[in-house]
Design an enzyme around this catalytic site. Structure first.
Site, PDB file in Angstrom:
ATOM      1  N   LYS A  44      12.917  17.789   9.159  1.00  0.00           N
ATOM      2  CA  LYS A  44      13.664  16.549   9.147  1.00  0.00           C
ATOM      3  C   LYS A  44      14.370  16.330   7.527  1.00  0.00           C
ATOM      4  CE  LYS A  44       9.324  15.213   6.667  1.00  0.00           C
ATOM      5  NZ  LYS A  44       8.135  14.185   6.598  1.00  0.00           N
ATOM      6  N   ARG A 145      -0.704   5.549   8.380  1.00  0.00           N
ATOM      7  CA  ARG A 145       0.795   5.439   8.420  1.00  0.00           C
ATOM      8  C   ARG A 145       0.889   5.660   9.954  1.00  0.00           C
ATOM      9  NH1 ARG A 145       3.866  10.108   4.927  1.00  0.00           N
ATOM     10  NH2 ARG A 145       3.462  10.990   7.114  1.00  0.00           N
ATOM     11  N   TYR A 279      25.665   6.176 -21.902  1.00  0.00           N
ATOM     12  CA  TYR A 279      25.286   4.842 -22.042  1.00  0.00           C
ATOM     13  C   TYR A 279      24.075   4.397 -22.910  1.00  0.00           C
ATOM     14  CZ  TYR A 279      28.454   4.584 -17.880  1.00  0.00           C
ATOM     15  OH  TYR A 279      29.578   4.343 -17.042  1.00  0.00           O
ATOM     16  N   MET A 327      26.247   8.027 -12.994  1.00  0.00           N
ATOM     17  CA  MET A 327      26.431   8.149 -11.763  1.00  0.00           C
ATOM     18  C   MET A 327      27.135   9.578 -11.278  1.00  0.00           C
ATOM     19  SD  MET A 327      28.544   5.775  -8.820  1.00  0.00           S
ATOM     20  CE  MET A 327      27.673   4.291  -9.463  1.00  0.00           C
TER      21      MET A 327
END
Length: 391
Positions: A44, A145, A279, A327
């Site tokens: 998966k 779940r 930043y 990013m």
């Protein structure tokens, strides 16, 4: 679910090298832990970020007879494109209303069902066809779940048996999933196992004759032989990562990490002391130094939470992310060293060359190794090596 290759010509910006020989060795190690059970290779989330299709092929070459997927799209892609032998089974367990039931049955996918709504949608989708669905019933034994609650289990089993008698489906499996198998001695493990045995016994008393009963995930496969039943379902361990530090490291468990994530330095430059980096200037150089620019960022899956803590191997030395991860890029303080642009920066790998591991990044980001490898983004090409080799 993609298979990608590095760009032709030049030095690639970044790459995730996937060692399929290591994956095959991990499968053999895990199979030896459960010699009496069939092996389901869970692929998966694009093979936990490693590439589902080549990983499925490698796992089958090492003895897996089942492939596990979460979504119908994953299951259909494996059936259509992995080139697996016809006798390898594919199970899909995360369905939502309106799912492609008929397409999955026609593609020879085993379907997991946790609620009567799914049985009704499935049987309705098969009207007018001669196909018989293969269905596995999932029990919620305590994870909370997906899966059918114990109070609702008799109704689900009875409805499945009615559909079986009508020739619409065949119940091929009964299964569940542990909540805390990665925490040795947790009281929920024994409680879930006892409840699973009881729910299986109830279904079998009503007439279910499953091919497989299964509950063992990676940590249970490694440490809880009483949970192996007819089939085990390793996921993260197949990719060489420990399911939890409490169980031991990858090396302790006889596993080898399959993915190595690296990039080519985009820039190396001298800066004076007191120079802000990235930043917010959360890192300021303590003195004159050199900075290296690594062209990977959170868009590529590098966790921003590892700003200021993430480890990277450059020039044979461990460096630490300096300032915020952006990013597309982050910076490391090279301490005056002068590697060349294009030299390799290794974020994580097996650790053979002294490089950090995915677990090191998990600790730096306050998360788990599963997330580190699974979140590596699509901009990073997967380069599969040792695909056709024995071993």
């Amino acid at each position: 679910m993609s298979e990608t290759a590095p760009p032709r010509g030049g030095t690639p910006r970044a790459r995730a090298e996937i060692d399929l020989a290591a994956l095959r060795a991990n499968v053999r190690t895990l199979r030896a832990k459960a010699p009496g059970a069939a092996f389901m290779a869970v692929v998966k989330a694009d093979g936990y970020g490693h590439g589902a299709l080549p990983c499925a092929r490698a796992a089958v070459a090492a003895g897996a007879t089942w492939i596990g997927t979460a979504t119908p799209e994953e299951a259909l892609a494996v059936r259509a494109h992995a080139g697996l032998p016809a006798d390898v089974r594919v199970l899909c367990w995360l369905w939502t209303p309106g799912g492609p039931w008929r397409e999955a049955v026609e593609a020879d996918v085993d379907l997991s069902v946790s609620d009567p709504w799914a049985l009704r949608e499935l049987t309705e989708a098969l009207r007018g066809t001669s196909r018989v669905a293969r269905v596995q019933l999932k029990a919620d034994t305590g994870l909370g779940r997906n899966g059918c609650q114990p109070d609702d289990w008799p109704g689900l089993v009875a409805e499945a048996l009615r559909a079986e008698r009508a020739g619409l489906l065949r119940v091929t499996g009964l299964w569940s999933h542990f909540a805390c198998a990665d925490e040795p001695g947790h009281p929920s493990i024994g409680a879930q196992l006892s409840l699973f045995r009881a729910m299986v016994a109830h279904a079998e008393d009503l007439g279910v004759r499953p091919e497989v009963r299964h509950i063992a995930n990676s940590p249970a496969t490694l440490t809880l032989p009483e949970t192996h039943f007819d089939l085990v379902r390793p996921g993260i361990a197949m990719y060489g990562l420990s399911p939890a530090p409490a169980l031991g490291s990858s090396a302790d468990l006889g596993l080898r990490p399959v993915m190595t994530l690296s990039a080519s330095l985009a820039l190396v430059k001298e800066v004076p002391g007191g120079h802000g980096v990235s930043y917010g200037h959360h890192y300021v150089t303590p003195g004159a130094t050199t900075l290296g620019l690594v062209p990977l960022g959170y868009a590529d899956g590098v966790p921003r939470h590892a700003s200021g803590t993430g480890p990277v191997l450059v020039g044979g030395k461990w460096r630490t992310v300096a300032g915020r991860i952006a990013m597309d890029q982050f910076v490391v303080d090279l301490g005056g060293d002068r590697p060349a642009p294009g030299d390799e920066a290794v974020l994580f790998g097996p650790g053979d060359r002294g490089e950090p591991t995915a677990e090191d990044w998990a600790q730096a980001a306050g998360t788990i190794g599963y997330e580190i490898v699974t979140r590596v983004g699509a901009r990073v090409p997967r380069v599969h090596v040792n695909e056709g080799r024995a071993g």
